[in-house]
Design an enzyme around this catalytic site. Structure first.
Site, PDB file in Angstrom:
ATOM      1  N   HIS A  41      -2.325  -3.856  -9.750  1.00  0.00           N
ATOM      2  CA  HIS A  41      -2.275  -2.336  -8.853  1.00  0.00           C
ATOM      3  C   HIS A  41      -3.514  -1.858  -9.129  1.00  0.00           C
ATOM      4  O   HIS A  41      -4.266  -1.801  -9.844  1.00  0.00           O
ATOM      5  CB  HIS A  41      -1.519  -1.578 -10.251  1.00  0.00           C
ATOM      6  N   GLY A  52       4.569   6.165   1.587  1.00  0.00           N
ATOM      7  CA  GLY A  52       4.605   7.702   1.267  1.00  0.00           C
ATOM      8  C   GLY A  52       4.733   7.862  -0.357  1.00  0.00           C
ATOM      9  O   GLY A  52       5.792   8.015  -0.749  1.00  0.00           O
ATOM     10  N   MET A  59       1.026  -1.395   0.111  1.00  0.00           N
ATOM     11  CA  MET A  59       0.021   0.108   0.053  1.00  0.00           C
ATOM     12  C   MET A  59       0.974   1.106  -0.040  1.00  0.00           C
ATOM     13  O   MET A  59       1.391   1.828   1.060  1.00  0.00           O
ATOM     14  CB  MET A  59      -0.956   0.060   1.281  1.00  0.00           C
ATOM     15  N   ASP A  60       1.236   1.589  -1.204  1.00  0.00           N
ATOM     16  CA  ASP A  60       2.245   2.533  -1.523  1.00  0.00           C
ATOM     17  C   ASP A  60       2.270   3.859  -0.745  1.00  0.00           C
ATOM     18  O   ASP A  60       3.368   4.658  -0.430  1.00  0.00           O
ATOM     19  CB  ASP A  60       2.601   2.608  -2.864  1.00  0.00           C
ATOM     20  N   TYR A  79       9.149  -0.142  -9.040  1.00  0.00           N
ATOM     21  CA  TYR A  79       8.178   0.410  -9.969  1.00  0.00           C
ATOM     22  C   TYR A  79       7.751   1.766 -10.049  1.00  0.00           C
ATOM     23  O   TYR A  79       8.240   2.592  -9.127  1.00  0.00           O
ATOM     24  CB  TYR A  79       6.726  -0.037  -9.236  1.00  0.00           C
ATOM     25  N   MET A 119     -16.097  16.030  -4.814  1.00  0.00           N
ATOM     26  CA  MET A 119     -16.701  17.106  -6.017  1.00  0.00           C
ATOM     27  C   MET A 119     -17.612  18.236  -5.484  1.00  0.00           C
ATOM     28  O   MET A 119     -18.170  17.816  -4.354  1.00  0.00           O
ATOM     29  CB  MET A 119     -17.502  16.221  -6.858  1.00  0.00           C
ATOM     30  N   VAL A 148       8.467   3.885  -6.345  1.00  0.00           N
ATOM     31  CA  VAL A 148       8.295   3.012  -5.217  1.00  0.00           C
ATOM     32  C   VAL A 148       9.240   1.749  -5.132  1.00  0.00           C
ATOM     33  O   VAL A 148       8.977   0.841  -6.119  1.00  0.00           O
ATOM     34  CB  VAL A 148       7.091   2.857  -4.832  1.00  0.00           C
TER      35      VAL A 148
END
Ligand code: NAG
Ligand code: NAG
Length: 732
Positions: A522, A380, A374-375, A463, A530, A460
């Site tokens: 991914h 971060g 969970m990047d 990737y 909105m 990351v």
């Protein structure tokens, strides 16, 4: 580990990069407010940054206009309520914390230090020229093993709120956590031995810090990380040379080796040949294609956008606030578009950003099952966004925006060129019509499409994610994510598919001798607050349904009808996209209508995407439950911004968007937030080796009865006389 050996090991990890830097210590570059400022500039000094091997890492090599502006940040002051904390403000927060009782006596680490945005109502009321609302910082710090969530008031110089988290997860890792983890295994003789037994010199080792998710008791009660290593011998692309099956569990706080799993000793380390991707390494090889002539976009009068006070972008009919964020990467706020009839600036979106990523690998074996990154919340997403490479990452005439972030000790540093803003003319058509000679009318009306792009690229580890926010003059906003970089691969004894026993599960594709590209997904989830012409909006599903005619009614037997269903509560807006149930998803303002009576709105238009097929009770999917639907709508709540929860690291998934949405709160004619997940299934193929050509997908926010008519009707066409002719320079 003492500093000198740390440095030596880094040298190894970075495969001999930037030798000159090793003459100084990376950590604790001197910086106190009274001293002459020496900033930790990510271009040159931080180990994590230099490991990215950016060609233009030396600022002196850049042309004048692209030179990082680090020094100019020192005197920066905020101009807008949403402007990120400045260097001076971060320093002030740090000094306030250092005099705050529990923090004066014990060591602490800062895991997040960002502006606490003022209440939405306050921001919406604020006008340029007004005094700024009080500046406050939100700080997440670990002190004595506990995660504190603090509010620091800059004006009064006090900590006004200090809450200790009771969530299961931990804060985002610091860069220092990650760097520490890559060295920690070396303190263990068994680790050194097995690495050497596998024929890898310790000098050739490169290790990666891998978040380990949460699977049960083993991950409870302490901050852990798994480390796996690679051989850098003969290549910069060490990712293609895994030391397979060797996994070291490290306690991030005590820095101890908790466990070593050493399997797969019989799996050879794949060869280094043909793995390097750097131009210097491949430029002497034959390129079997005709090279392209130089190409670039010309803007003889310069770009048409301006950036006021550092963060307010104005272009064509758009205006928005733009800032870097250590967790989200890029935050777009107060995106407003000018009405083509009245000239009024109208609200479209209060805030939009990538809130979380979820990247589960599809291999349940020991060295792989936990790879479910969970990047944003773990690593971060913004912290991993490296400086962009002028002319290649972003075209000429781009504007580069730097980020000012806080390190683990609370000191500010500058990440230069983290975001770029540029206009794009890619030969696309904005609108057109040509009249056929049969009508006797000689009409050819065509308008070129020029757009404005905001871009960042996060690396990351292996990737690379390229995130674009692209604004069009017709009111459309395209949010596009490109994936490139390097696959996370698995070592295998097999060199050819013909050696693999019939029923043996490989969990992926054999890409090269002894290399398997493991199947993975991914997901990138976007938070989209909105505000269509104001905050109170409704979410409407416009379902296309088949209607059957009665026998005498028409020669047709069937047609499609658009049926509008207003979502009353959150569960009405938990959307799984289905090709066989075509639906438009409108965010409308029910109290504002066009001249002919349609409610004004914007619709969320998906393009290619993917849905998670994992068991909803699979621990990674519980943590990544915000991907259970592609669209969710929640009532605005300032504490619900991070789809995987505020504390994602090792969390059990008790604080995700999926949990909030189960409350089933009313969402009709309310301030609502739309969450959209863009997904990719990735079955690797040989073209992804040794580095992947970019794969992208996107979704759009598109006006639907928002304007009275085509808002770009009156824009002029291109004419030869307005465009410069740039011929190839004659040899003079
Ligand atoms: C493991 O190897 C590294 C690099 O050579 C060395 O610094 C470290 O002291 C070794 N660890 C042990 C426990 O011997
Ligand atoms: C706002 O979000 C927090 C965190 O999820 C929750 O505890 C609180 O109940 C929410 N408030 C409302 C009004 O939904």
């Amino acid at each position: 580990m003492e500093t000198t050996s740390l440095l030596r090991f880094l040298f190894v990890v970075l495969s001999g990069l930037l030798v000159l830097l090793f003459t100084r210590s990376w950590f604790h570059l001197p910086y106190t407010p009274s001293e002459k400022v020496e900033l930790l500039d990510c271009n040159s000094f931080s180990p994590w940054c230099t490991s990215k091997n950016r060609i233009h890492s030396n600022p002196n090599l850049l042309p004048n206009t692209q030179r990082p502006k680090s020094q100019s940040h020192i005197s920066e002051t905020p101009h807008h309520p949403l402007d990120p904390l400045t260097i001076q403000e971060i320093n002030k927060v740090r000094s306030i914390l250092l005099t705050y009782a529990p923090f004066t006596s014990s060591p602490f680490t800062i895991h997040s230090l960002v502006l606490q945005e003022p209440d939405k109502a306050v921001v919406l009321r604020w006008k340029k020229g007004n005094p700024l609302p009080p500046r406050r910082a939100s700080v997440i710090a670990i002190l004595g093993g506990r995660s504190h969530i603090l509010t620091v008031d800059l004006e009064s110089g006090t900590v006004t709120d200090d809450e200790i988290s009771s969530a299961s997860g931990y804060p985002t890792m610091t860069i220092e956590d990650m760097t520490m983890a890559t060295f920690a295994p070396l303190s263990d003789p068994a680790f050194n031995r097995t690495v050497q037994d596998r024929g890898v010199a310790l000098a050739d080792l490169a290790c990666l810090p891998i978040s380990l998710g949460w699977f049960g008791k083993k991950e409870d009660g302490r901050r852990l990380i798994k480390v796996q290593c690679y051989s850098t011998e003969g290549t910069a692309n060490f990712y293609m040379r895994p030391i397979e099956g060797l996994t070291v569990v490290i306690d991030m706080d005590t820095k101890e080796v908790v466990e070593i799993t050493d399997r797969g000793r019989d799996i050879p380390i794949p060869k280094s040949e043909n793995t390097d991707y750097r131009y210097a390494a491949v430029q002497n090889e034959r390129l079997w294609m005709k090279p392209l002539n130089p190409i670039s976009m010309e803007q003889p009068k310069g770009p048409s956008f301006t950036i006021e006070d550092g963060h307010t972008v104005k272009w064509a009919n758009w205006q928005f606030h733009l800032k870097p964020d250590p967790r989200a990467g890029v935050i777009i706020s107060q995106a407003n578009v000018r009405d083509s009839e009245t000239g009024d600036l109208r609200n479209v979106m209060y805030k939009g950003f990538s809130t979380e990523l979820f990247v589960p690998y599809m291999d349940p074996t020991d060295a792989w099952y936990f790879k479910t990154y969970m990047d944003a919340g773990e690593y971060g997403f913004g912290l991993q966004a490296m400086p962009l490479d002028p002319l290649n990452d972003c075209p000429r005439h781009s504007h580069y925006m730097d980020a000012v972030f806080a390190a683990a000790d609370g000191k500010p540093y500058v990440r230069s060129n983290m975001i770029c803003v540029f206009e794009r003319y890619a030969g696309e058509i904005g609108w057109r019509h040509a009249e056929s000679p049969i009508t006797g009318m000689d009409i050819r009306e065509v308008r070129p499409k020029v757009t404005l792009v905001v871009r960042m690229a996060a690396s990351v580890a292996n990737y690379d994610y390229i995130v674009d926010w692209e604004f069009q003059t017709d009111g459309l906003v395209r949010i596009k994510v490109g994936l490139s970089g390097i696959l996370m691969v698995k070592g295998t004894p097999y060199e050819n598919l013909n050696q693999v026993p019939d029923h043996e599960e490989m969990y992926g594709t054999i890409l090269s001798e002894n290399v398997i590209g493991v199947i993975h997904d991914h997901y990138i989830t976007f938070y989209l607050d909105m505000d269509i012409d104001g905050s109170d909006n409704s979410f409407v599903k416009v379902n296309l349904e088949r209607q059957d005619t009665s026998p005498e009614e028409s020669p047709r037997r069937s047609y499609l009808k658009a049926k509008r269903n207003v979502a009353k509560t959150e569960k009405d807006a938990q959307i799984k996209l289905k090709l066989s149930e075509p639906t438009e998803f409108h965010v409308i303002n029910p109290s504002k209508r066009t001249r002919v009576g349609n409610p004004v709105g914007y619709k969320v238009v998906s393009a290619g995407t993917a849905a998670s097929l994992l068991d909803p009770q699979d621990p990674p999917q519980l943590r990544g439950a915000f991907t259970n639907n592609q669209i969710w709508v929640t009532p605005y709540n300032r504490s619900e911004e991070w789809a995987g929860g505020l504390f994602v690291y090792q969390s059990k998934g008790e604080d995700t968007l999926a949990v909030w949405s189960e409350r089933n709160r009313p969402i009709e004619n309310k301030d609502i937030v739309v969450w959209y997940t863009l997904g990719f299934h990735h079955i690797p193929c040989q073209e992804d080796y040794p580095i992947m050509p970019t794969v992208s997908s996107s979704f759009d926010l598109k006006p639907v009865n928002f304007f009275e008519s085509n808002p770009i009707l009156r824009v002029p066409p291109n004419l030869e006389k307005d465009l410069p002719v740039c011929a190839a320079a004659a040899s003079s």
